[in-house]
Design a protein around this motif. Structure first.
Motif, short mmCIF file in Angstrom:
data_model
loop_
_atom_site.label_atom_id
_atom_site.label_comp_id
_atom_site.label_asym_id
_atom_site.label_seq_id
_atom_site.Cartn_x
_atom_site.Cartn_y
_atom_site.Cartn_z
N GLY A 67 89.14 91.07 41.62
CA GLY A 67 89.67 91.55 40.35
C GLY A 67 89.35 90.68 39.15
O GLY A 67 89.76 90.99 38.03
N ALA A 68 88.61 89.61 39.35
CA ALA A 68 88.32 88.67 38.26
C ALA A 68 87.23 89.20 37.33
O ALA A 68 86.42 90.04 37.69
CB ALA A 68 87.88 87.32 38.83
N ASP A 69 87.24 88.66 36.14
CA ASP A 69 86.20 88.91 35.15
C ASP A 69 85.37 87.64 35.07
O ASP A 69 85.86 86.59 34.66
CB ASP A 69 86.84 89.23 33.80
CG ASP A 69 85.84 89.66 32.75
OD1 ASP A 69 84.65 89.79 33.06
OD2 ASP A 69 86.26 89.85 31.60
N ILE A 70 84.12 87.73 35.50
CA ILE A 70 83.24 86.57 35.60
C ILE A 70 82.07 86.73 34.63
O ILE A 70 81.50 87.82 34.52
CB ILE A 70 82.70 86.43 37.04
CG1 ILE A 70 83.87 86.20 38.00
CG2 ILE A 70 81.67 85.31 37.15
CD1 ILE A 70 83.50 86.41 39.46
N MET A 71 81.73 85.65 33.95
CA MET A 71 80.53 85.66 33.13
C MET A 71 79.65 84.50 33.56
O MET A 71 80.10 83.35 33.61
CB MET A 71 80.84 85.53 31.65
CG MET A 71 79.56 85.65 30.80
SD MET A 71 79.81 85.46 29.03
CE MET A 71 80.08 83.71 28.92
N THR A 72 78.41 84.82 33.88
CA THR A 72 77.40 83.80 34.18
C THR A 72 76.57 83.61 32.91
O THR A 72 76.72 84.35 31.94
CB THR A 72 76.49 84.24 35.34
OG1 THR A 72 75.69 85.36 34.89
CG2 THR A 72 77.30 84.64 36.57
N VAL A 73 75.66 82.66 32.93
CA VAL A 73 74.82 82.43 31.76
C VAL A 73 73.98 83.68 31.45
O VAL A 73 73.64 83.92 30.29
CB VAL A 73 73.94 81.17 31.94
CG1 VAL A 73 72.81 81.42 32.92
CG2 VAL A 73 73.43 80.66 30.60
N GLU A 74 73.68 84.49 32.46
CA GLU A 74 72.94 85.73 32.21
C GLU A 74 73.71 86.68 31.29
O GLU A 74 73.12 87.48 30.57
CB GLU A 74 72.61 86.46 33.53
CG GLU A 74 71.59 85.76 34.39
CD GLU A 74 72.19 84.82 35.42
OE1 GLU A 74 71.45 84.40 36.33
OE2 GLU A 74 73.39 84.51 35.35
N GLY A 75 75.03 86.58 31.31
CA GLY A 75 75.87 87.40 30.44
C GLY A 75 75.99 86.84 29.04
O GLY A 75 76.48 87.51 28.13
N LEU A 76 75.56 85.61 28.86
CA LEU A 76 75.62 84.96 27.55
C LEU A 76 74.48 85.46 26.67
O LEU A 76 74.67 85.81 25.51
CB LEU A 76 75.54 83.44 27.73
CG LEU A 76 75.78 82.57 26.52
CD1 LEU A 76 77.17 82.79 25.96
CD2 LEU A 76 75.62 81.11 26.91
N GLY A 77 73.30 85.50 27.22
CA GLY A 77 72.12 85.94 26.48
C GLY A 77 70.90 85.89 27.38
O GLY A 77 70.99 85.44 28.53
N LEU A 85 74.05 79.69 20.95
CA LEU A 85 74.07 78.41 21.66
C LEU A 85 72.74 78.15 22.38
O LEU A 85 72.23 77.04 22.35
CB LEU A 85 75.22 78.37 22.68
CG LEU A 85 76.57 77.99 22.14
CD1 LEU A 85 77.66 78.34 23.14
CD2 LEU A 85 76.62 76.51 21.79
N GLN A 86 72.22 79.18 23.02
CA GLN A 86 70.94 79.02 23.72
C GLN A 86 69.82 78.68 22.73
O GLN A 86 69.00 77.80 23.00
CB GLN A 86 70.61 80.29 24.50
CG GLN A 86 71.55 80.52 25.67
CD GLN A 86 71.43 81.90 26.27
OE1 GLN A 86 71.40 82.90 25.55
NE2 GLN A 86 71.38 81.96 27.60
N LEU A 105 76.22 75.45 28.98
CA LEU A 105 76.33 76.53 28.00
C LEU A 105 77.65 77.28 28.16
O LEU A 105 78.28 77.66 27.17
CB LEU A 105 75.14 77.50 28.12
CG LEU A 105 73.83 76.98 27.55
CD1 LEU A 105 72.65 77.77 28.09
CD2 LEU A 105 73.86 77.00 26.02
N ILE A 106 78.07 77.47 29.40
CA ILE A 106 79.37 78.12 29.65
C ILE A 106 80.49 77.25 29.06
O ILE A 106 81.38 77.76 28.37
CB ILE A 106 79.58 78.35 31.16
CG1 ILE A 106 78.60 79.41 31.69
CG2 ILE A 106 81.03 78.71 31.47
CD1 ILE A 106 78.80 80.82 31.20
N SER A 107 80.44 75.96 29.29
CA SER A 107 81.46 75.06 28.74
C SER A 107 81.43 75.05 27.22
O SER A 107 82.47 75.03 26.57
CB SER A 107 81.26 73.64 29.28
OG SER A 107 81.48 73.61 30.67
N ALA A 108 80.23 75.06 26.65
CA ALA A 108 80.09 75.06 25.19
C ALA A 108 80.63 76.36 24.60
O ALA A 108 81.30 76.34 23.55
CB ALA A 108 78.62 74.87 24.81
N LYS A 109 80.37 77.48 25.25
CA LYS A 109 80.89 78.76 24.76
C LYS A 109 82.40 78.76 24.77
O LYS A 109 83.05 79.20 23.82
CB LYS A 109 80.35 79.92 25.57
CG LYS A 109 80.90 81.27 25.05
CD LYS A 109 80.29 82.44 25.71
CE LYS A 109 80.75 83.78 25.20
NZ LYS A 109 81.86 83.87 24.30
#
Length: 162
Positions: A67-77, A85-86, A105-109
Protein backbone atom coordinates in the motif's frame (compact mmCIF):
# COMPACT_ATOMS: atom_id res chain seq x y z
CA UNK A 1 3.11 -13.47 -1.79
CA UNK A 2 1.99 -10.33 -3.58
CA UNK A 3 3.00 -6.74 -2.95
CA UNK A 4 0.63 -4.02 -4.07
CA UNK A 5 2.06 -0.53 -4.03
CA UNK A 6 2.50 2.56 -6.15
CA UNK A 7 5.91 3.17 -7.75
CA UNK A 8 6.55 6.51 -9.41
CA UNK A 9 2.82 7.18 -9.52
CA UNK A 10 1.92 3.86 -11.12
CA UNK A 11 -0.02 1.07 -9.41
CA UNK A 12 2.11 -2.07 -9.22
CA UNK A 13 1.69 -5.65 -8.12
CA UNK A 14 4.89 -7.63 -7.55
CA UNK A 15 5.43 -11.24 -6.56
CA UNK A 16 7.78 -11.26 -3.56
CA UNK A 17 9.32 -13.64 -1.07
CA UNK A 18 8.56 -12.99 2.62
CA UNK A 19 12.19 -12.15 3.44
CA UNK A 20 12.97 -10.14 0.29
CA UNK A 21 14.27 -6.60 0.61
CA UNK A 22 12.58 -3.74 -1.21
CA UNK A 23 15.77 -2.77 -3.08
CA UNK A 24 16.02 -6.25 -4.59
CA UNK A 25 12.37 -6.24 -5.67
CA UNK A 26 12.61 -2.79 -7.23
CA UNK A 27 15.78 -3.66 -9.15
CA UNK A 28 14.28 -6.94 -10.34
CA UNK A 29 11.26 -5.02 -11.59
CA UNK A 30 13.45 -2.70 -13.65
CA UNK A 31 14.05 0.26 -11.34
CA UNK A 32 17.81 0.24 -11.88
CA UNK A 33 18.24 3.66 -10.28
CA UNK A 34 17.94 1.91 -6.94
CA UNK A 35 21.56 1.03 -6.25
CA UNK A 36 22.73 -1.55 -3.77
CA UNK A 37 25.89 -0.53 -2.00
CA UNK A 38 26.31 -1.73 1.55
CA UNK A 39 23.15 -3.80 2.27
CA UNK A 40 23.36 -2.35 5.79
CA UNK A 41 21.53 0.95 5.39
CA UNK A 42 24.64 3.05 5.87
CA UNK A 43 25.56 4.30 2.39
CA UNK A 44 22.23 5.66 1.12
CA UNK A 45 22.70 4.45 -2.47
CA UNK A 46 19.41 2.53 -2.25
CA UNK A 47 17.35 5.45 -0.91
CA UNK A 48 13.82 5.80 -2.22
CA UNK A 49 11.00 8.11 -1.20
CA UNK A 50 8.69 5.90 0.87
CA UNK A 51 5.35 7.53 1.69
CA UNK A 52 6.99 10.92 1.29
CA UNK A 53 10.18 10.29 3.28
CA UNK A 54 13.60 8.94 2.28
CA UNK A 55 14.18 5.34 3.29
CA UNK A 56 17.01 2.88 2.73
CA UNK A 57 15.38 0.18 0.65
CA UNK A 58 18.19 -2.33 1.20
CA UNK A 59 17.09 -2.80 4.83
CA UNK A 60 13.34 -2.46 4.27
CA UNK A 61 11.41 -5.69 3.89
CA UNK A 62 9.43 -5.50 0.67
CA UNK A 63 6.32 -6.75 2.47
CA UNK A 64 6.32 -3.52 4.52
CA UNK A 65 5.69 -1.61 1.30
CA UNK A 66 2.16 -2.99 0.96
CA UNK A 67 0.00 0.00 0.00
CA UNK A 68 3.00 2.35 0.05
CA UNK A 69 3.72 5.19 -2.33
CA UNK A 70 7.32 4.80 -3.51
CA UNK A 71 9.36 7.11 -5.68
CA UNK A 72 12.68 6.06 -7.16
CA UNK A 73 15.05 8.40 -8.98
CA UNK A 74 13.33 7.31 -12.21
CA UNK A 75 10.22 9.09 -10.91
CA UNK A 76 12.20 12.26 -10.28
CA UNK A 77 13.19 12.85 -13.89
CA UNK A 78 14.84 11.30 -16.92
CA UNK A 79 17.42 12.29 -19.54
CA UNK A 80 14.72 13.83 -21.76
CA UNK A 81 13.09 15.77 -18.92
CA UNK A 82 15.42 15.97 -15.92
CA UNK A 83 14.35 17.37 -12.58
CA UNK A 84 16.03 20.65 -11.69
CA UNK A 85 18.12 18.85 -9.05
CA UNK A 86 19.44 16.45 -11.68
CA UNK A 87 20.32 19.35 -13.98
CA UNK A 88 22.10 21.14 -11.14
CA UNK A 89 24.09 17.99 -10.30
CA UNK A 90 25.34 17.92 -13.89
CA UNK A 91 25.95 21.68 -14.01
CA UNK A 92 28.06 21.62 -10.83
CA UNK A 93 29.95 18.40 -11.62
CA UNK A 94 28.31 16.60 -8.71
CA UNK A 95 27.55 13.46 -10.71
CA UNK A 96 30.96 11.77 -11.28
CA UNK A 97 30.49 7.97 -11.43
CA UNK A 98 26.79 8.28 -10.65
CA UNK A 99 26.43 5.24 -8.40
CA UNK A 100 25.34 7.17 -5.34
CA UNK A 101 23.46 9.93 -7.17
CA UNK A 102 19.99 8.35 -7.03
CA UNK A 103 19.98 8.12 -3.26
CA UNK A 104 21.40 11.59 -2.72
CA UNK A 105 18.92 13.08 -5.20
CA UNK A 106 16.07 11.51 -3.23
CA UNK A 107 17.45 13.04 -0.02
CA UNK A 108 17.93 16.40 -1.71
CA UNK A 109 14.37 16.38 -3.05
CA UNK A 110 13.02 15.64 0.40
CA UNK A 111 15.05 18.53 1.80
CA UNK A 112 13.83 21.03 -0.80
CA UNK A 113 10.23 19.82 -0.55
CA UNK A 114 10.33 20.53 3.18
CA UNK A 115 12.77 23.43 3.33
CA UNK A 116 12.83 25.65 0.23
CA UNK A 117 15.47 27.93 1.81
CA UNK A 118 18.13 25.55 3.09
CA UNK A 119 21.44 26.66 4.49
CA UNK A 120 24.68 24.86 3.75
CA UNK A 121 24.35 23.12 7.13
CA UNK A 122 20.81 22.00 6.25
CA UNK A 123 22.11 20.42 3.04
CA UNK A 124 24.96 18.71 4.89
CA UNK A 125 22.50 17.27 7.38
CA UNK A 126 20.14 16.10 4.62
CA UNK A 127 23.00 14.31 2.83
CA UNK A 128 24.41 12.84 6.03
CA UNK A 129 23.29 9.28 5.19
CA UNK A 130 24.44 9.41 1.56
CA UNK A 131 28.06 8.45 1.05
CA UNK A 132 30.00 9.46 -2.04
CA UNK A 133 33.53 8.36 -2.86
CA UNK A 134 34.06 10.33 -6.08
CA UNK A 135 32.93 13.93 -5.76
CA UNK A 136 33.23 14.59 -2.10
CA UNK A 137 30.36 16.74 -1.05
CA UNK A 138 31.14 20.35 -1.93
CA UNK A 139 29.83 20.07 -5.49
CA UNK A 140 26.66 18.39 -4.27
CA UNK A 141 26.05 21.08 -1.69
CA UNK A 142 26.55 23.76 -4.36
CA UNK A 143 24.19 21.96 -6.73
CA UNK A 144 21.42 21.64 -4.14
CA UNK A 145 21.76 25.26 -3.02
CA UNK A 146 21.66 26.34 -6.69
CA UNK A 147 18.50 24.28 -7.25
CA UNK A 148 16.90 25.89 -4.19
CA UNK A 149 17.72 29.37 -5.56
CA UNK A 150 16.33 28.53 -9.00
CA UNK A 151 13.17 27.07 -7.45
CA UNK A 152 12.66 30.29 -5.48
CA UNK A 153 13.05 32.38 -8.63
CA UNK A 154 10.59 30.16 -10.50
CA UNK A 155 8.09 30.34 -7.64
CA UNK A 156 8.46 34.12 -7.44
CA UNK A 157 7.92 34.59 -11.19
CA UNK A 158 4.94 32.21 -11.13
CA UNK A 159 3.33 34.18 -8.27
CA UNK A 160 3.86 37.42 -10.18
CA UNK A 161 1.89 36.09 -13.17
CA UNK A 162 -1.27 35.36 -11.19
Amino acid sequence: MQLNCKVNGKDCCFEIKPNEMLADVLRREGYRGVKIGCREGSCGACSVMFNGKPRNSCITLAALAEGADIMTVEGLGNPDKPHLLQSCYVKHGAAQCGFCNPGSLISAKYLLDNNPNPTEDDVKEALDGNLCRCTGYIKRIEAILDAAQQMKKTAKSTRGKK
